[in-house]
Design a protein around this motif. Sequence first.
Motif, PDB file in Angstrom:
ATOM      1  N   LEU A 169      -3.421   2.971   7.596  1.00  0.00           N
ATOM      2  CA  LEU A 169      -2.399   3.973   7.299  1.00  0.00           C
ATOM      3  C   LEU A 169      -2.998   5.372   7.356  1.00  0.00           C
ATOM      4  CD1 LEU A 169      -0.438   2.357   4.320  1.00  0.00           C
ATOM      5  CD2 LEU A 169       0.066   2.246   6.757  1.00  0.00           C
ATOM      6  N   ALA A 170      -2.120   6.355   7.564  1.00  0.00           N
ATOM      7  CA  ALA A 170      -2.556   7.753   7.606  1.00  0.00           C
ATOM      8  C   ALA A 170      -3.116   8.155   6.244  1.00  0.00           C
ATOM      9  CB  ALA A 170      -1.383   8.651   7.975  1.00  0.00           C
ATOM     10  N   ASN A 171      -4.049   9.089   6.259  1.00  0.00           N
ATOM     11  CA  ASN A 171      -4.715   9.521   5.026  1.00  0.00           C
ATOM     12  C   ASN A 171      -3.716  10.047   3.995  1.00  0.00           C
ATOM     13  OD1 ASN A 171      -7.206  10.121   3.503  1.00  0.00           O
ATOM     14  ND2 ASN A 171      -6.524  12.236   3.736  1.00  0.00           N
ATOM     15  N   ARG A 211      -2.016  14.712  24.106  1.00  0.00           N
ATOM     16  CA  ARG A 211      -2.151  13.379  23.507  1.00  0.00           C
ATOM     17  C   ARG A 211      -2.384  13.584  22.019  1.00  0.00           C
ATOM     18  NH1 ARG A 211      -6.545   9.868  22.244  1.00  0.00           N
ATOM     19  NH2 ARG A 211      -7.929  11.612  22.689  1.00  0.00           N
ATOM     20  N   CYS A 212      -1.627  12.901  21.190  1.00  0.00           N
ATOM     21  CA  CYS A 212      -1.856  13.056  19.748  1.00  0.00           C
ATOM     22  C   CYS A 212      -1.804  11.709  19.049  1.00  0.00           C
ATOM     23  CB  CYS A 212      -0.853  14.030  19.131  1.00  0.00           C
ATOM     24  SG  CYS A 212       0.817  13.421  19.010  1.00  0.00           S
ATOM     25  N   LEU A 213      -2.454  11.662  17.900  1.00  0.00           N
ATOM     26  CA  LEU A 213      -2.474  10.462  17.073  1.00  0.00           C
ATOM     27  C   LEU A 213      -1.532  10.671  15.901  1.00  0.00           C
ATOM     28  CD1 LEU A 213      -6.279   9.570  16.972  1.00  0.00           C
ATOM     29  CD2 LEU A 213      -4.492   8.430  18.278  1.00  0.00           C
ATOM     30  N   GLY A 214      -0.507   9.825  15.810  1.00  0.00           N
ATOM     31  CA  GLY A 214       0.475   9.939  14.740  1.00  0.00           C
ATOM     32  C   GLY A 214       0.135   9.066  13.562  1.00  0.00           C
ATOM     33  N   TYR A 238      -7.187  -2.650  -3.091  1.00  0.00           N
ATOM     34  CA  TYR A 238      -5.923  -2.460  -2.370  1.00  0.00           C
ATOM     35  C   TYR A 238      -5.974  -1.221  -1.481  1.00  0.00           C
ATOM     36  CZ  TYR A 238      -1.018  -1.386  -1.547  1.00  0.00           C
ATOM     37  OH  TYR A 238       0.186  -1.086  -0.940  1.00  0.00           O
ATOM     38  N   LEU A 239      -6.513  -0.130  -2.008  1.00  0.00           N
ATOM     39  CA  LEU A 239      -6.618   1.104  -1.222  1.00  0.00           C
ATOM     40  C   LEU A 239      -7.547   0.906  -0.024  1.00  0.00           C
ATOM     41  CD1 LEU A 239      -6.851   3.655  -4.184  1.00  0.00           C
ATOM     42  CD2 LEU A 239      -4.884   3.277  -2.676  1.00  0.00           C
ATOM     43  N   HIS A 240      -8.599   0.126  -0.210  1.00  0.00           N
ATOM     44  CA  HIS A 240      -9.506  -0.207   0.892  1.00  0.00           C
ATOM     45  C   HIS A 240      -8.772  -1.012   1.959  1.00  0.00           C
ATOM     46  CE1 HIS A 240     -12.800  -2.513   2.893  1.00  0.00           C
ATOM     47  NE2 HIS A 240     -13.368  -1.324   2.861  1.00  0.00           N
ATOM     48  N   TYR A 241      -7.910  -1.925   1.513  1.00  0.00           N
ATOM     49  CA  TYR A 241      -7.088  -2.729   2.438  1.00  0.00           C
ATOM     50  C   TYR A 241      -6.158  -1.834   3.261  1.00  0.00           C
ATOM     51  CZ  TYR A 241      -2.690  -5.215   3.412  1.00  0.00           C
ATOM     52  OH  TYR A 241      -1.525  -5.684   3.995  1.00  0.00           O
ATOM     53  N   LEU A 242      -5.578  -0.810   2.630  1.00  0.00           N
ATOM     54  CA  LEU A 242      -4.689   0.118   3.340  1.00  0.00           C
ATOM     55  C   LEU A 242      -5.437   0.897   4.419  1.00  0.00           C
ATOM     56  CD1 LEU A 242      -2.543   1.655   0.428  1.00  0.00           C
ATOM     57  CD2 LEU A 242      -1.959  -0.245   1.941  1.00  0.00           C
ATOM     58  N   VAL A 243      -6.688   1.241   4.111  1.00  0.00           N
ATOM     59  CA  VAL A 243      -7.499   2.004   5.066  1.00  0.00           C
ATOM     60  C   VAL A 243      -7.969   1.130   6.218  1.00  0.00           C
ATOM     61  CG1 VAL A 243      -9.664   3.286   5.383  1.00  0.00           C
ATOM     62  CG2 VAL A 243      -8.297   3.652   3.320  1.00  0.00           C
ATOM     63  N   THR A 280      -0.636   9.179   3.571  1.00  0.00           N
ATOM     64  CA  THR A 280       0.098   8.033   3.010  1.00  0.00           C
ATOM     65  C   THR A 280      -0.744   7.327   1.962  1.00  0.00           C
ATOM     66  OG1 THR A 280       1.177   7.743   5.158  1.00  0.00           O
ATOM     67  CG2 THR A 280       1.339   5.911   3.599  1.00  0.00           C
ATOM     68  N   ILE A 281      -2.030   7.163   2.250  1.00  0.00           N
ATOM     69  CA  ILE A 281      -2.935   6.488   1.310  1.00  0.00           C
ATOM     70  C   ILE A 281      -3.078   7.308   0.031  1.00  0.00           C
ATOM     71  CG2 ILE A 281      -5.330   5.765   0.943  1.00  0.00           C
ATOM     72  CD1 ILE A 281      -5.331   5.114   4.016  1.00  0.00           C
ATOM     73  N   VAL A 282      -3.175   8.619   0.173  1.00  0.00           N
ATOM     74  CA  VAL A 282      -3.266   9.508  -0.991  1.00  0.00           C
ATOM     75  C   VAL A 282      -2.012   9.372  -1.857  1.00  0.00           C
ATOM     76  CG1 VAL A 282      -3.253  11.935  -1.713  1.00  0.00           C
ATOM     77  CG2 VAL A 282      -4.843  11.171   0.060  1.00  0.00           C
ATOM     78  N   SER A 283      -0.857   9.240  -1.193  1.00  0.00           N
ATOM     79  CA  SER A 283       0.407   9.089  -1.914  1.00  0.00           C
ATOM     80  C   SER A 283       0.436   7.764  -2.686  1.00  0.00           C
ATOM     81  CB  SER A 283       1.573   9.138  -0.919  1.00  0.00           C
ATOM     82  OG  SER A 283       2.800   8.957  -1.586  1.00  0.00           O
ATOM     83  N   TYR A 284       0.013   6.669  -2.039  1.00  0.00           N
ATOM     84  CA  TYR A 284      -0.074   5.359  -2.711  1.00  0.00           C
ATOM     85  C   TYR A 284      -1.018   5.445  -3.910  1.00  0.00           C
ATOM     86  CZ  TYR A 284       2.394   2.210   0.550  1.00  0.00           C
ATOM     87  OH  TYR A 284       3.355   1.533   1.271  1.00  0.00           O
ATOM     88  N   GLU A 285      -2.162   6.059  -3.695  1.00  0.00           N
ATOM     89  CA  GLU A 285      -3.161   6.143  -4.764  1.00  0.00           C
ATOM     90  C   GLU A 285      -2.613   6.914  -5.964  1.00  0.00           C
ATOM     91  OE1 GLU A 285      -7.871   7.355  -5.354  1.00  0.00           O
ATOM     92  OE2 GLU A 285      -6.781   8.039  -3.575  1.00  0.00           O
ATOM     93  N   ARG A 286      -1.947   8.018  -5.713  1.00  0.00           N
ATOM     94  CA  ARG A 286      -1.387   8.843  -6.794  1.00  0.00           C
ATOM     95  C   ARG A 286      -0.341   8.050  -7.582  1.00  0.00           C
ATOM     96  NH1 ARG A 286       0.080  12.843  -3.817  1.00  0.00           N
ATOM     97  NH2 ARG A 286       2.172  12.059  -3.455  1.00  0.00           N
ATOM     98  N   ASP A 287       0.572   7.381  -6.865  1.00  0.00           N
ATOM     99  CA  ASP A 287       1.637   6.621  -7.522  1.00  0.00           C
ATOM    100  C   ASP A 287       1.070   5.468  -8.352  1.00  0.00           C
ATOM    101  OD1 ASP A 287       3.388   8.289  -6.252  1.00  0.00           O
ATOM    102  OD2 ASP A 287       4.095   6.815  -4.793  1.00  0.00           O
ATOM    103  N   LEU A 288       0.123   4.741  -7.769  1.00  0.00           N
ATOM    104  CA  LEU A 288      -0.394   3.543  -8.435  1.00  0.00           C
ATOM    105  C   LEU A 288      -1.334   3.857  -9.588  1.00  0.00           C
ATOM    106  CD1 LEU A 288      -0.865   1.270  -5.305  1.00  0.00           C
ATOM    107  CD2 LEU A 288       0.857   1.040  -7.104  1.00  0.00           C
ATOM    108  N   LYS A 289      -2.005   4.986  -9.524  1.00  0.00           N
ATOM    109  CA  LYS A 289      -2.833   5.403 -10.666  1.00  0.00           C
ATOM    110  C   LYS A 289      -1.945   5.733 -11.856  1.00  0.00           C
ATOM    111  CE  LYS A 289      -7.238   7.007  -8.816  1.00  0.00           C
ATOM    112  NZ  LYS A 289      -8.129   8.172  -8.572  1.00  0.00           N
TER     113      LYS A 289
END
Length: 296
Positions: A18-20, A167-170, A8-13, A22-31
């Motif tokens: 998703l931003a890094n 120019r920035c990446l959000g 699932y985390l690989h799918y998010l990446v 955000t992925i860290v937040s998902y990983e923390r919650d789901l663990k």
Amino acid sequence: MEDQLKDYLHYLVVERRLANNTIVSYERDLKKYYLYLNKVENVASFNEVNRLHIIHFLKYLKEQGNSSKTLARHVASIRSFHQFLYREKVTNSDPAVHIESPQTERALPKVLNIAEVEALLDAPQLDKPLGIRDKAMLELLYATGIRVSELVNLNLSDIHLSMGFIRCLGKGSKERIVPLGSVATKALHNYMENARGQLVKKNKTDAFFVNHHGNRLTRQGFWKNLKKIAEHARIEKELTPHTLRHSFATHLLENGADLRAVQEMLGHADISTTQIYTHVTKARLKDVYKTYHPRA
């Protein structure tokens, strides 16, 4: 179960990009969720999970003293995860489909007034390379409203001083062009001419803002600097890395800026996120009224 979480985390990446953070937040919650299911509920497979397991987990989080905002974030993570598992036919059903998110009161963002912003922007010492850098960073944040993560990820190729924009990446790697004001442009030009070379030395880096070692500045490094600068400026309000972003948006709206334009500059996908700043301006108007009206 761990392998499915990794998938699932690989799918998010890869697919959702998703931003890094955000992925860290998902990983923390789901663990935390996975460990609870495994150790407390003795669940050996996500296919065994039912609605009650999720409710028990949320109750456990609440008993641990977590806020309704934190609970709502966990619900969002769990929903998205179970949707993925069901869609990929890992599970036969989606136990999270009828789980309701707790109601949360949206806290108004804390902002600085104009005098406080000016004190903060004038605090860096311009006789040192790091002070020139700090001045450039603060001016840029207040001039554009970009996030600190966007600030530290800026490269040399993203800065277009002669044309007056960056120019920035959000979030989600979405690119946006943000205009610069004359004061910020001057501060950035001073940094380029009189500080960056001294900080970078012989390092080869594309990073626009660097630390005293000549490496890319981190969010943590910026945050430590901001606290020191705020102390020097004698600002008593609690500051966060987003304070100048909040102040940028609020001051624009207070001076009559269009909400849609502010949304675009901030890089918000949904205008409802930007609308929180209209509540801030109304709250400030009420404070002014109560303070100065003789019959308030």
